[in-house]
Structure formats: structure tokens, C-alpha cells
Design a protein around this motif. Sequence first.
Motif, PDB file in Angstrom:
ATOM      1  N   GLN A 144      -4.588  -7.880   0.831  1.00 25.81           N
ATOM      2  CA  GLN A 144      -3.235  -8.211   1.287  1.00 25.81           C
ATOM      3  C   GLN A 144      -2.354  -8.653   0.125  1.00 25.81           C
ATOM      4  O   GLN A 144      -1.181  -8.299   0.042  1.00 25.81           O
ATOM      5  CB  GLN A 144      -3.303  -9.310   2.345  1.00 25.81           C
ATOM      6  CG  GLN A 144      -3.904  -8.854   3.658  1.00 25.81           C
ATOM      7  CD  GLN A 144      -4.056  -9.979   4.660  1.00 25.81           C
ATOM      8  OE1 GLN A 144      -3.484 -11.055   4.486  1.00 25.81           O
ATOM      9  NE2 GLN A 144      -4.831  -9.747   5.710  1.00 25.81           N
ATOM     10  N   ALA A 147      -1.388  -5.478  -1.827  1.00 26.96           N
ATOM     11  CA  ALA A 147      -1.088  -4.318  -0.988  1.00 26.96           C
ATOM     12  C   ALA A 147      -0.194  -3.333  -1.737  1.00 26.96           C
ATOM     13  O   ALA A 147       0.662  -3.724  -2.527  1.00 26.96           O
ATOM     14  CB  ALA A 147      -0.400  -4.783   0.296  1.00 26.96           C
ATOM     15  N   ALA A 191      -6.735  -0.850   4.306  1.00 26.30           N
ATOM     16  CA  ALA A 191      -5.968  -1.547   3.274  1.00 26.30           C
ATOM     17  C   ALA A 191      -5.559  -0.617   2.127  1.00 26.30           C
ATOM     18  O   ALA A 191      -4.930  -1.066   1.172  1.00 26.30           O
ATOM     19  CB  ALA A 191      -6.788  -2.713   2.722  1.00 26.30           C
TER      20      ALA A 191
END
Length: 344
Positions: A144, A147, A191
Motif C-alpha cells: 500500500q 502502490a 497489489a
Amino acid sequence: MGRGVRINTKNKINADALLENIAVQAQATQRNDMIRADALLDMEFEPLEFVVDGVIATGLTLLVAAPKIGKSWMALDLAYQVASGGKAFGAIPVQSRPVLYLALEDGPRRLNARMRNLGCQKTENLYFITRTSDIDADIDDFMQLHAKQHPLVIVDTLQKYRETKPASRSDSAYERDYAIVGGLQRRILEAEGSLLILHHDRKAGSGDFVESVSGTNGIAGSADTIITINRPRVSADAVLSVTSRDASEGEYAVRFDDGRWVLEGGNLEAAAQAVVQARVHARNGDRANDILDFVTQHPNGVRPYEVSETLGDISPKDASKYLRRLTERGLIANTARGVYAPVA
């Protein structure tokens, strides 16, 4: 008049309406992602991302080898080269991206010593974790945080990760392996990142290097790419075998030189040819290999007397016999009367 098959137009219309309704309902409830073939063929996708061109594609990669063969050294050098935008295996340029190395079997002291041995410089793109209470959370947080940068996470080793997953009595060994590795694979693909997992091979040898992956087929079946290292313990030379859903399959000659893994010949094509050449040598006797090497070094061709003069301990007649045998096996070519050259 023979009987024909009657087509009930009303029924056909009703069937088409039913199929359309099923598709609409599935899309409305998000039950699945059904798509027609013509719509799928109209879709355009970005080119496949590679961490290392031709070797490691986006997704989950297993790096498999026997203990103490040097896979942690390989993973550490790959981590540094990818983070710094260097060259993987001393030859393949890689794009810089954030890298997280979960060194679950090592500590800072060993990592420090190995990085110094590899000549690593300071880079802000490479991170390490040696102790953690939640590996999944670490991976998710890193993905995250970085990203859209296609980050790479390295887990050393799969066994250490598996130890954090309690076994269920209702699950078979295959189901547990598939759930563990498959869960990691889905997490990484969602992801848009990549995961390299280090894993041990089976103690018993296998003709198929994919079958050498330790554990059930649930492990190998969940991976996008499998890389194995086959290196005799007394030798620096090894073969890197690659199979992948997205990358080309291949076997490449590599050398373990003072902690660093280097691709023979400086590129994948030369490294693949080196594997073929080594296997040819293994089937030949020493004298045949000497002559084959001599011919290979002379692209314009050689004659038997030149082989005899260079090697010194073989007559032109015997040299001619060896040259004919190598030609019959397709290892060299008879390009003119009494002239032998490398195969183009």
C-alpha cells in the motif's frame, strides 16, 4: 419428404433472453466476472511487467534449492540490484523499484556482512525485516505504501512463513499448501507487485525440476514462476532452471563467485547455450571434448592435420576419425572436403 428438425423460434428467443438475463443478474450481484469472448478479445492490456527480464515476471516466484547452496546470497543480491536499478546476475539491467526483504532466518549482523561482501552501497529503496509478529500485515502495508511502483517483496523462507499459519485438522497437506501459497499469490497480484519466496527442494532427486519443489503440489501449483538452482557443493558452476506462466522456460548457466551469482556469457542466450555445451561435454570423452573445443574456436573450419599439430598427441588419422564422429552426432559440420567447422 424426410423429417427435418424444427426450430421453435419462440423458444430460441426465450433462450437468448434467459442467457442475457443471467449475464445481467450476475453482473448486478457481482457474483462473477463473466465476459463474452468477443469483448475479451477487444480488450487491450499493458505489457507484462518483469522484475528481471525473461526470468522473474510479476506475481509469485519460488526460488528453490537445497540448503546452503547460495539461494539467500542470490536473493540478497537481487534485492539490492532491483532496489538500486542495477544488473541482475551481473548482466540483466533491471528497473529500480521498492524492495522489502523479510530475512526471517538471518539477523542484522549477517545481512550487514553479506551486503559489504557484495559491495552494496546505501540505497533508500531497500528495506529489511528480521523479526515480525504479522508477516501478512507487513506485506500489505509495504504494498500500500508503494502502490503503483510495482514493489518487490522477498520472503526467506517459505517454511518460516508457514510456521505462522496454524494447521487445520480438516485440511489435507495439499489443501493447506495451496491455501498458504495461493493466498500470498492473490495478495500480491491484487497489489500489482511481485513476491519472491525462498524454498528448499526435495532431498530425493527428480527428472523434472518442478517436481523437486519440497512439499505437496499445492506449493508449485500456486506459483506463477518457479526457479531452481542445481549446483554440486564442490563446484561454483550451476544451472538456473526457469518455468513460468508468463516468462519463457529455459535453463541458464550461472556461477557462484564469492557470494555473487553471475550469468555465464553475459546474457540469457549465451547462458542457455553454455548449458547445452556442458551437457554435450558430459556425453563425450576427454579427447572428443578437446577436439570439439578446438573446432569451436575456429569458425572458418579446421583440417585433421591442424588438430594433430595443435593437440600434439594425436595423429591426423585419429583426429579425422574423431571429427567424423562429432559430425555424425551433429556437433560440428563438414563444410568442405576434409574441413570441419562449428555448427552455425
